[in-house]
Design a protein around this motif. Sequence first.
Motif, PDB file in Angstrom:
ATOM      1  N   THR A 339      45.890 -25.925  22.343  1.00 20.05           N
ATOM      2  CA  THR A 339      46.113 -25.337  21.074  1.00 20.05           C
ATOM      3  C   THR A 339      47.547 -25.422  20.588  1.00 20.05           C
ATOM      4  O   THR A 339      48.380 -25.626  21.305  1.00 20.05           O
ATOM      5  CB  THR A 339      45.551 -24.052  20.687  1.00 20.05           C
ATOM      6  N   ARG A 340      47.700 -25.019  19.284  1.00 19.16           N
ATOM      7  CA  ARG A 340      48.832 -24.882  18.861  1.00 19.16           C
ATOM      8  C   ARG A 340      49.178 -23.806  17.824  1.00 19.16           C
ATOM      9  O   ARG A 340      48.033 -23.756  16.994  1.00 19.16           O
ATOM     10  CB  ARG A 340      49.686 -26.432  18.049  1.00 19.16           C
ATOM     11  N   TYR A 341      49.929 -22.766  18.125  1.00 18.71           N
ATOM     12  CA  TYR A 341      50.090 -21.838  17.161  1.00 18.71           C
ATOM     13  C   TYR A 341      51.426 -21.739  16.376  1.00 18.71           C
ATOM     14  O   TYR A 341      52.387 -21.666  17.071  1.00 18.71           O
ATOM     15  CB  TYR A 341      49.985 -20.563  18.289  1.00 18.71           C
ATOM     16  N   HIS A 346      50.333 -15.685  14.893  1.00 16.61           N
ATOM     17  CA  HIS A 346      49.066 -16.566  15.097  1.00 16.61           C
ATOM     18  C   HIS A 346      48.540 -16.088  16.417  1.00 16.61           C
ATOM     19  O   HIS A 346      47.076 -15.976  16.519  1.00 16.61           O
ATOM     20  CB  HIS A 346      49.257 -18.086  15.082  1.00 16.61           C
ATOM     21  N   VAL A 347      49.358 -16.213  17.427  1.00 14.73           N
ATOM     22  CA  VAL A 347      48.950 -15.883  18.927  1.00 14.73           C
ATOM     23  C   VAL A 347      48.397 -14.360  18.782  1.00 14.73           C
ATOM     24  O   VAL A 347      47.185 -14.346  19.225  1.00 14.73           O
ATOM     25  CB  VAL A 347      49.964 -15.843  19.781  1.00 14.73           C
ATOM     26  N   GLU A 348      48.928 -13.608  18.108  1.00 12.17           N
ATOM     27  CA  GLU A 348      48.592 -12.065  18.150  1.00 12.17           C
ATOM     28  C   GLU A 348      46.989 -11.916  17.541  1.00 12.17           C
ATOM     29  O   GLU A 348      46.074 -11.364  17.868  1.00 12.17           O
ATOM     30  CB  GLU A 348      49.342 -11.361  17.110  1.00 12.17           C
ATOM     31  N   ARG A 366      59.218 -27.995  22.116  1.00 10.60           N
ATOM     32  CA  ARG A 366      60.161 -28.356  20.957  1.00 10.60           C
ATOM     33  C   ARG A 366      59.412 -29.549  20.493  1.00 10.60           C
ATOM     34  O   ARG A 366      59.152 -30.661  21.243  1.00 10.60           O
ATOM     35  CB  ARG A 366      61.384 -28.599  21.455  1.00 10.60           C
ATOM     36  N   GLN A 367      59.099 -29.691  19.085  1.00 14.65           N
ATOM     37  CA  GLN A 367      58.703 -30.564  18.481  1.00 14.65           C
ATOM     38  C   GLN A 367      59.449 -30.862  17.170  1.00 14.65           C
ATOM     39  O   GLN A 367      59.260 -30.183  16.217  1.00 14.65           O
ATOM     40  CB  GLN A 367      57.082 -30.427  18.090  1.00 14.65           C
ATOM     41  N   ASP A 368      59.757 -32.076  17.374  1.00 11.26           N
ATOM     42  CA  ASP A 368      60.654 -32.620  16.221  1.00 11.26           C
ATOM     43  C   ASP A 368      61.623 -31.575  15.836  1.00 11.26           C
ATOM     44  O   ASP A 368      62.022 -31.112  14.572  1.00 11.26           O
ATOM     45  CB  ASP A 368      59.536 -33.126  14.859  1.00 11.26           C
ATOM     46  N   GLY A 369      62.260 -30.847  16.857  1.00 11.18           N
ATOM     47  CA  GLY A 369      63.521 -29.986  16.675  1.00 11.18           C
ATOM     48  C   GLY A 369      63.095 -28.483  16.241  1.00 11.18           C
ATOM     49  O   GLY A 369      63.898 -27.576  16.115  1.00 11.18           O
ATOM     50  N   VAL A 370      61.837 -28.406  16.235  1.00 11.89           N
ATOM     51  CA  VAL A 370      61.060 -26.964  15.987  1.00 11.89           C
ATOM     52  C   VAL A 370      60.642 -26.385  17.153  1.00 11.89           C
ATOM     53  O   VAL A 370      59.707 -27.150  17.894  1.00 11.89           O
ATOM     54  CB  VAL A 370      60.296 -27.158  14.704  1.00 11.89           C
ATOM     55  N   VAL A 371      60.924 -25.185  17.386  1.00 13.87           N
ATOM     56  CA  VAL A 371      60.364 -24.512  18.551  1.00 13.87           C
ATOM     57  C   VAL A 371      58.901 -24.222  18.229  1.00 13.87           C
ATOM     58  O   VAL A 371      58.591 -23.654  17.001  1.00 13.87           O
ATOM     59  CB  VAL A 371      61.128 -23.183  19.028  1.00 13.87           C
ATOM     60  N   MET A 372      57.948 -24.600  19.226  1.00 16.75           N
ATOM     61  CA  MET A 372      56.476 -24.236  18.850  1.00 16.75           C
ATOM     62  C   MET A 372      55.819 -23.673  19.921  1.00 16.75           C
ATOM     63  O   MET A 372      56.310 -23.788  21.120  1.00 16.75           O
ATOM     64  CB  MET A 372      55.842 -25.444  18.212  1.00 16.75           C
ATOM     65  N   TYR A 373      54.593 -23.064  19.524  1.00 18.01           N
ATOM     66  CA  TYR A 373      54.045 -22.248  20.643  1.00 18.01           C
ATOM     67  C   TYR A 373      52.629 -23.228  21.084  1.00 18.01           C
ATOM     68  O   TYR A 373      51.680 -23.145  20.387  1.00 18.01           O
ATOM     69  CB  TYR A 373      53.650 -20.955  20.056  1.00 18.01           C
ATOM     70  N   GLY A 374      52.696 -23.829  22.105  1.00 20.04           N
ATOM     71  CA  GLY A 374      51.563 -24.895  22.661  1.00 20.04           C
ATOM     72  C   GLY A 374      50.849 -23.761  23.402  1.00 20.04           C
ATOM     73  O   GLY A 374      51.336 -23.167  24.190  1.00 20.04           O
ATOM     74  N   THR A 400      45.992 -25.403  15.455  1.00 15.61           N
ATOM     75  CA  THR A 400      45.534 -26.572  15.776  1.00 15.61           C
ATOM     76  C   THR A 400      44.855 -26.516  16.852  1.00 15.61           C
ATOM     77  O   THR A 400      45.370 -25.943  17.905  1.00 15.61           O
ATOM     78  CB  THR A 400      46.667 -27.541  15.707  1.00 15.61           C
ATOM     79  N   VAL A 401      43.581 -27.389  17.214  1.00 13.88           N
ATOM     80  CA  VAL A 401      42.960 -27.601  18.409  1.00 13.88           C
ATOM     81  C   VAL A 401      43.069 -29.089  18.748  1.00 13.88           C
ATOM     82  O   VAL A 401      42.792 -29.811  17.869  1.00 13.88           O
ATOM     83  CB  VAL A 401      41.537 -27.085  18.622  1.00 13.88           C
TER      84      VAL A 401
END
Length: 464
Positions: A339-341, A346-348, A366-374, A400-401
Amino acid sequence: MSISNFRADLGDIPVEDHPRIVQQRSRDHYWYSPVLKAKLDHVTAEVVVSPRSNEEVKRVLAAAFRHGVAITPRGAGTGNYGQAMPLSGGAMLNLMNMDKVLDIKKDRVRAQAGAVLEQIDHQTRAAVDGELRFHPSTYRMASIGGFIAGGSGGVGSVRWGGLRNLGSILGVKVITCEETPRELDLVGEDVLKVAHAYGTNGIIVEAEMPLTQAHDWVDMMVGFDDFIDACRFGGAVALQDGLLVKEVAPCAAPIPQDYFNRHKPYIRDGQSVVLLMVAPVAVDAMTLFIAHHKGEMLYRSDLASEEERRRLPPIYELAWNHTTLRALKVDPTITYLQTRYPTVAHVEKIISILGDELPMHIEVGRQDGVVMYGGLPLVRYTTEERLNEIIRIHEENGCTVFNPHRYTLEEGGMKRTDQKQLDFKREADPKGMLNPGKMIAWDDPDFDFNAGRAWLFDGLNPVS
Ligand code: FAD
């Protein structure tokens, strides 16, 4: 299709036809998914062919083209979406005999497709004090060809992004499946044609990858009473430009207590943990940062005894899909999602809806310079209907799934096929002999390229 005529054309290239061994080599880690397990359990090839050189790969592919034999490439078979399962039988193409590191420069390495990632790093460390930027947690087994064709990112992605990013793969040599197979050297954007394409459009025989400075990474495990605090800490670490880290993975209680068998004695009941790999130069600063976030240092490999270091697996083998593997060893009914939060909120939210049905595991990237929660949350599986419901709940809540319970490229949600991708398959595999059944756009001429809901590897069309 005639396997015997195919075999007759192979000369002295090693071929295995013992049904038990062939079945073993016809499998990957598809069984992580109860849905894929039910669908793919019966699948097997008829032979395993193990070429030792580019010339031998060409001979195998020419014979496959001539006799209409399906070819499924295989590295170490650690993929977990059934990518390397031979849906049409035929031959498994085992690339693991082609395992040489060919060339090492200060900033890059070129290796044959079957080279194991850890072995590549051993050689680059010795030669230029460099290492691959990122690797899957199956580092000690997986091949570079299999990683490019079947993987996406992993340990190091918090700093370097993933395979989808331009610059993450410098070049690949691919062999086509035609009457007279050709060697194509793909560089630049063209490498994305074969990245995460499951070997459906060419056999990768060599890859060139960028290197970064090697470090003697320090494993850390940090405890938090509240999982959301652990996630906030993980995100904050990834944003700290001065803290050099290779891995940041918050895992919610009771995952560490129930499934991290050998690390269990370090963790209190109810504690969530963040798994970290930290460069030695950043250890002192990280210790301060942990204290600022009121985390509790539970384990540090640089302070551990010889005996502890021998006994405990590296921390990355608790992370990524090793978290799932460890859970599956204890409870075979467990499965997982990818998933992607967008945010910790969103995780909460998802935790508030699904609770212990979805023990949460996050990989901060990190995706395209942005920290993300996979997310690689565990799922206490009951039925396929409920699994689909859990996916729907994610999507309805803006998450996202990438569905790991599908074996086709398009349904898995990571790879977007588009016209360029399809055209390349027509060029490299005009008869559709390579890993048949995995690319819907090939089998269905009316396939809508926009049908998917999520793509990690986007199409090849320029941004408009
Ligand atoms: P295989 O499983 O053998 O093959 C993968 C795909 O590539 C298949 O479709 C196969 O047909 C194709 N292929 C293989 N070799 C070639 C070639 N030379 N040319 C063309 N096609 C080829 N993945 C990640 O991205 N990140 C992770 O952190 C991660 N962690 C994992 C943890 C566990 C415990 C497990 C079981 C899996 C994990 N994976 C992860 C998935 C997998 O381990 C990796 O993607 C790995 O790099 C695959 O390499 P392999 O050699 O095992 O490839």
